[in-house]
Write a protein that holds these residues in place. Structure first.
Motif, PDB file in Angstrom:
ATOM      1  N   LYS A  55       0.822  -1.202   0.000  1.00 15.27           N
ATOM      2  CA  LYS A  55       0.000   0.000   0.000  1.00 15.27           C
ATOM      3  C   LYS A  55       0.860   1.258   0.000  1.00 15.27           C
ATOM      4  CE  LYS A  55      -1.907   1.468   3.808  1.00 15.27           C
ATOM      5  NZ  LYS A  55      -2.785   1.649   4.987  1.00 15.27           N
ATOM      6  N   VAL A  56       1.866   1.293   0.847  1.00 16.14           N
ATOM      7  CA  VAL A  56       2.742   2.465   0.933  1.00 16.14           C
ATOM      8  C   VAL A  56       3.514   2.646  -0.369  1.00 16.14           C
ATOM      9  CG1 VAL A  56       4.796   3.400   2.066  1.00 16.14           C
ATOM     10  CG2 VAL A  56       2.938   2.435   3.436  1.00 16.14           C
ATOM     11  N   ASN A  57       4.005   1.550  -0.948  1.00 13.35           N
ATOM     12  CA  ASN A  57       4.744   1.636  -2.213  1.00 13.35           C
ATOM     13  C   ASN A  57       3.849   2.143  -3.333  1.00 13.35           C
ATOM     14  OD1 ASN A  57       7.223   0.968  -3.826  1.00 13.35           O
ATOM     15  ND2 ASN A  57       5.762  -0.356  -4.861  1.00 13.35           N
ATOM     16  N   PHE A  58       2.598   1.706  -3.349  1.00 19.56           N
ATOM     17  CA  PHE A  58       1.642   2.107  -4.381  1.00 19.56           C
ATOM     18  C   PHE A  58       1.387   3.610  -4.343  1.00 19.56           C
ATOM     19  CE2 PHE A  58      -2.787   2.807  -5.788  1.00 19.56           C
ATOM     20  CZ  PHE A  58      -2.726   2.256  -7.060  1.00 19.56           C
ATOM     21  N   MET A  59       1.422   4.202  -3.164  1.00 21.76           N
ATOM     22  CA  MET A  59       1.090   5.614  -3.009  1.00 21.76           C
ATOM     23  C   MET A  59       2.313   6.530  -2.965  1.00 21.76           C
ATOM     24  SD  MET A  59      -2.227   5.632  -0.484  1.00 21.76           S
ATOM     25  CE  MET A  59      -1.574   4.517   0.749  1.00 21.76           C
ATOM     26  N   LYS A  60       3.472   6.013  -3.331  1.00 26.55           N
ATOM     27  CA  LYS A  60       4.665   6.845  -3.339  1.00 26.55           C
ATOM     28  C   LYS A  60       4.522   7.989  -4.344  1.00 26.55           C
ATOM     29  CE  LYS A  60       8.323   3.755  -1.759  1.00 26.55           C
ATOM     30  NZ  LYS A  60       9.562   3.048  -2.142  1.00 26.55           N
ATOM     31  N   ALA A  61       5.076   9.132  -3.995  1.00 28.43           N
ATOM     32  CA  ALA A  61       5.039  10.295  -4.873  1.00 28.43           C
ATOM     33  C   ALA A  61       6.366  10.454  -5.589  1.00 28.43           C
ATOM     34  CB  ALA A  61       4.735  11.554  -4.060  1.00 28.43           C
ATOM     35  N   ALA A  62       6.354  11.225  -6.688  1.00 29.14           N
ATOM     36  CA  ALA A  62       7.573  11.587  -7.405  1.00 29.14           C
ATOM     37  C   ALA A  62       7.866  13.052  -7.133  1.00 29.14           C
ATOM     38  CB  ALA A  62       7.393  11.343  -8.899  1.00 29.14           C
ATOM     39  N   HIS A  63       9.115  13.356  -6.800  1.00 31.37           N
ATOM     40  CA  HIS A  63       9.527  14.736  -6.544  1.00 31.37           C
ATOM     41  C   HIS A  63      10.479  15.143  -7.663  1.00 31.37           C
ATOM     42  CE1 HIS A  63       7.685  14.374  -2.597  1.00 31.37           C
ATOM     43  NE2 HIS A  63       8.381  13.274  -2.396  1.00 31.37           N
ATOM     44  N   ILE A  64      10.022  15.960  -8.587  1.00 30.13           N
ATOM     45  CA  ILE A  64      10.751  16.261  -9.810  1.00 30.13           C
ATOM     46  C   ILE A  64      11.407  17.628  -9.714  1.00 30.13           C
ATOM     47  CG2 ILE A  64      10.546  16.517 -12.305  1.00 30.13           C
ATOM     48  CD1 ILE A  64       8.084  14.676 -12.121  1.00 30.13           C
ATOM     49  N   PRO A  65      12.744  17.693  -9.659  1.00 32.46           N
ATOM     50  CA  PRO A  65      13.449  18.977  -9.524  1.00 32.46           C
ATOM     51  C   PRO A  65      13.187  19.877 -10.728  1.00 32.46           C
ATOM     52  CG  PRO A  65      14.912  17.105  -9.105  1.00 32.46           C
ATOM     53  CD  PRO A  65      13.670  16.551  -9.716  1.00 32.46           C
ATOM     54  N   LEU A  66      12.833  21.126 -10.452  1.00 30.89           N
ATOM     55  CA  LEU A  66      12.461  22.042 -11.531  1.00 30.89           C
ATOM     56  C   LEU A  66      13.103  23.412 -11.321  1.00 30.89           C
ATOM     57  CD1 LEU A  66      10.593  22.697 -14.023  1.00 30.89           C
ATOM     58  CD2 LEU A  66       8.944  23.544 -12.333  1.00 30.89           C
ATOM     59  N   MET A  67      13.781  23.901 -12.350  1.00 29.89           N
ATOM     60  CA  MET A  67      14.297  25.264 -12.347  1.00 29.89           C
ATOM     61  C   MET A  67      13.232  26.163 -12.988  1.00 29.89           C
ATOM     62  SD  MET A  67      18.350  24.793 -13.289  1.00 29.89           S
ATOM     63  CE  MET A  67      18.015  24.157 -14.912  1.00 29.89           C
ATOM     64  N   TRP A  68      12.683  27.082 -12.199  1.00 30.11           N
ATOM     65  CA  TRP A  68      11.570  27.916 -12.661  1.00 30.11           C
ATOM     66  C   TRP A  68      11.797  29.334 -12.170  1.00 30.11           C
ATOM     67  CZ3 TRP A  68       5.709  26.533 -11.630  1.00 30.11           C
ATOM     68  CH2 TRP A  68       4.892  27.407 -12.369  1.00 30.11           C
ATOM     69  N   LYS A  69      12.489  30.114 -12.967  1.00 28.19           N
ATOM     70  CA  LYS A  69      12.759  31.505 -12.619  1.00 28.19           C
ATOM     71  C   LYS A  69      11.495  32.335 -12.819  1.00 28.19           C
ATOM     72  CE  LYS A  69      15.940  35.307 -13.661  1.00 28.19           C
ATOM     73  NZ  LYS A  69      17.059  35.775 -14.537  1.00 28.19           N
ATOM     74  N   ASP A  70      11.246  33.252 -11.907  1.00 31.83           N
ATOM     75  CA  ASP A  70      10.081  34.147 -11.991  1.00 31.83           C
ATOM     76  C   ASP A  70       8.762  33.379 -12.002  1.00 31.83           C
ATOM     77  OD1 ASP A  70      11.840  36.338 -12.155  1.00 31.83           O
ATOM     78  OD2 ASP A  70      11.986  36.134 -14.331  1.00 31.83           O
ATOM     79  N   ALA A  71       8.680  32.313 -11.232  1.00 30.26           N
ATOM     80  CA  ALA A  71       7.425  31.573 -11.119  1.00 30.26           C
ATOM     81  C   ALA A  71       6.341  32.486 -10.535  1.00 30.26           C
ATOM     82  CB  ALA A  71       7.616  30.355 -10.215  1.00 30.26           C
ATOM     83  N   PRO A  72       5.087  32.367 -11.008  1.00 30.02           N
ATOM     84  CA  PRO A  72       4.008  33.235 -10.516  1.00 30.02           C
ATOM     85  C   PRO A  72       3.657  32.988  -9.049  1.00 30.02           C
ATOM     86  CG  PRO A  72       3.132  31.525 -11.952  1.00 30.02           C
ATOM     87  CD  PRO A  72       4.616  31.457 -12.058  1.00 30.02           C
ATOM     88  N   VAL A  73       4.012  31.823  -8.537  1.00 31.30           N
ATOM     89  CA  VAL A  73       3.799  31.521  -7.119  1.00 31.30           C
ATOM     90  C   VAL A  73       5.095  30.929  -6.563  1.00 31.30           C
ATOM     91  CG1 VAL A  73       1.305  31.200  -7.248  1.00 31.30           C
ATOM     92  CG2 VAL A  73       2.814  29.259  -7.712  1.00 31.30           C
ATOM     93  N   LYS A  74       5.385  31.209  -5.310  1.00 33.22           N
ATOM     94  CA  LYS A  74       6.583  30.691  -4.686  1.00 33.22           C
ATOM     95  C   LYS A  74       6.390  29.232  -4.299  1.00 33.22           C
ATOM     96  CE  LYS A  74       8.300  35.043  -2.720  1.00 33.22           C
ATOM     97  NZ  LYS A  74       8.712  35.740  -1.470  1.00 33.22           N
ATOM     98  N   PRO A  75       7.454  28.437  -4.413  1.00 32.85           N
ATOM     99  CA  PRO A  75       7.337  27.050  -3.936  1.00 32.85           C
ATOM    100  C   PRO A  75       7.160  27.033  -2.422  1.00 32.85           C
ATOM    101  CG  PRO A  75       9.618  27.569  -4.497  1.00 32.85           C
ATOM    102  CD  PRO A  75       8.796  28.734  -4.961  1.00 32.85           C
ATOM    103  N   PHE A  76       6.281  26.183  -1.958  1.00 28.48           N
ATOM    104  CA  PHE A  76       6.033  26.064  -0.518  1.00 28.48           C
ATOM    105  C   PHE A  76       7.280  25.526   0.173  1.00 28.48           C
ATOM    106  CE2 PHE A  76       4.875  23.160   2.975  1.00 28.48           C
ATOM    107  CZ  PHE A  76       4.352  24.089   3.865  1.00 28.48           C
ATOM    108  N   ARG A  77       7.592  26.102   1.330  1.00 31.64           N
ATOM    109  CA  ARG A  77       8.704  25.606   2.140  1.00 31.64           C
ATOM    110  C   ARG A  77       8.230  25.495   3.581  1.00 31.64           C
ATOM    111  NH1 ARG A  77      14.487  26.046   1.629  1.00 31.64           N
ATOM    112  NH2 ARG A  77      14.286  27.613  -0.020  1.00 31.64           N
ATOM    113  N   PHE A  78       8.354  24.312   4.147  1.00 32.66           N
ATOM    114  CA  PHE A  78       7.926  24.097   5.528  1.00 32.66           C
ATOM    115  C   PHE A  78       8.825  24.876   6.481  1.00 32.66           C
ATOM    116  CE2 PHE A  78       8.334  21.737   9.545  1.00 32.66           C
ATOM    117  CZ  PHE A  78       7.007  21.779   9.961  1.00 32.66           C
ATOM    118  N   ASN A  79       8.209  25.562   7.422  1.00 34.78           N
ATOM    119  CA  ASN A  79       8.938  26.339   8.430  1.00 34.78           C
ATOM    120  C   ASN A  79       8.628  25.763   9.810  1.00 34.78           C
ATOM    121  OD1 ASN A  79      10.044  28.200  10.201  1.00 34.78           O
ATOM    122  ND2 ASN A  79       9.331  29.992   9.065  1.00 34.78           N
TER     123      ASN A  79
END
Length: 297
Positions: A169-193
């Motif tokens: 079940k856990v393996n089936f629900m794994k996510a992919a985290h794809i590194p992206l270079m995005w200058k001047d993105a209209p929204v900032k990437p979320f960062r946990f604080n």
């Protein structure tokens, strides 16, 4: 229903209404494909060379239907002698616990150009172009912000994970985290604080973009928007933290036991007392997740 199933349902049903769209990561690459027979495991492994850079090429899954394209590509290359092929693929990203260690990119074969695929996405995308739709955010193990591609929700998938073993079940629900270079993105990437309370954290926006894979740099670069960023993502499946921690704990325990057994076999006087695992030692610091998604028709 067990507590682990309840945890999953809570993660998938946070909103009754969600916007149209789906999580996805799929694209087109062209390169020289090489198949090598692994005699020990009696299976073929493959690589694709894009320019001067080589990447592992895997089948998408292990079922017969999902191996058909992989085996079909191998047979076509063997019969024609033409190794340069245009492929439809999913990116397969492996992140490592240390932020200083570079992630690794491979690809999963969905189809190849002569695979008789109707309405092929290769008609929509040029070489090295990908459609990426997911949550725009930083993850702890990567310096570059990522588009996180979750497993799309469906009633059938929910029923499957209710009945599946915990590790499956856990393996089936794994996510992919794809590194992206995005200058001047209209929204900032979320960062946990960690200094902020939960209600002050904000959240990751759902974005749909076209991006180009950059060989050598092993990441993706923004090309264009496919839709405006959205506050709420489509419904998705996500394993609970307790479930992921339990699976990783079991993997670590198994690995330690196997190492101990190998040490015993290699000792002349195998008078070795196996150390009982300390719960603190098996407590995971992080869980690295991988993509496994279906292409959009």
């Amino acid at each position: 229903m067990t507590s682990e199933h309840t945890e999953t349902e809570q993660a998938t049903q946070t909103k009754e209404q969600t916007p149209a769209g789906m999580f996805q990561a799929i694209g087109v690459i062209t390169g020289d494909v090489t198949f090598i027979k692994d005699e020990e495991r009696n299976k073929y492994i493959a690589n694709i060379t894009i320019g001067q850079y080589q990447y592992n090429l895997f089948p998408h899954g292990s079922s017969w239907s999902k191996l058909a394209s992989f085996n079909g590509l191998r047979k076509q290359i063997e019969s024609t002698g033409i190794s340069k092929q245009k492929l439809i693929v999913y990116p397969k990203i492996t992140h490592y616990p240390s932020r200083e260690q570079q992630h690794k990119i491979a690809f999963q074969l969905v189809a190849f150009e002569n695979d008789n695929v109707e309405n092929s996405i290769s008609q929509e995308l040029n070489d090295l172009e990908f459609k990426l739709s997911g949550l725009w955010q930083f993850i702890p193990v990567c310096k570059t912000p990522c588009i996180t591609v979750m497993r799309n929700f469906s009633d059938e998938r929910l029923e499957y994970i209710k009945q599946a073993q915990l590790s499956s079940k856990v393996n089936f629900m794994k996510a992919a985290h794809i590194p992206l270079m995005w200058k001047d993105a209209p929204v900032k990437p979320f960062r946990f604080n960690p200094k902020l309370e939960k209600e002050q954290q904000g959240k990751a926006m759902f974005v749909s973009i076209k991006a180009r894979f950059i060989p050598g740099k092993d990441m993706f670069g923004f090309d264009s928007l496919l839709g405006m960023p959205q506050d709420e993502p489509p419904k998705y499946l996500k394993a609970g933290k307790k479930d992921k921690a339990e699976v990783l704990k079991s993997k670590l325990a198994f690995k330690r036991q196997r190492t101990s057994n190998e040490q015993i076999k290699g000792t002349i006087k195998p008078k070795v007392v196996l150390k009982k695992l300390d719960p603190v030692e098996t407590n995971p610091a992080a869980v690295i997740e991988k993509p496994k998604l279906k292409p959009k028709s």
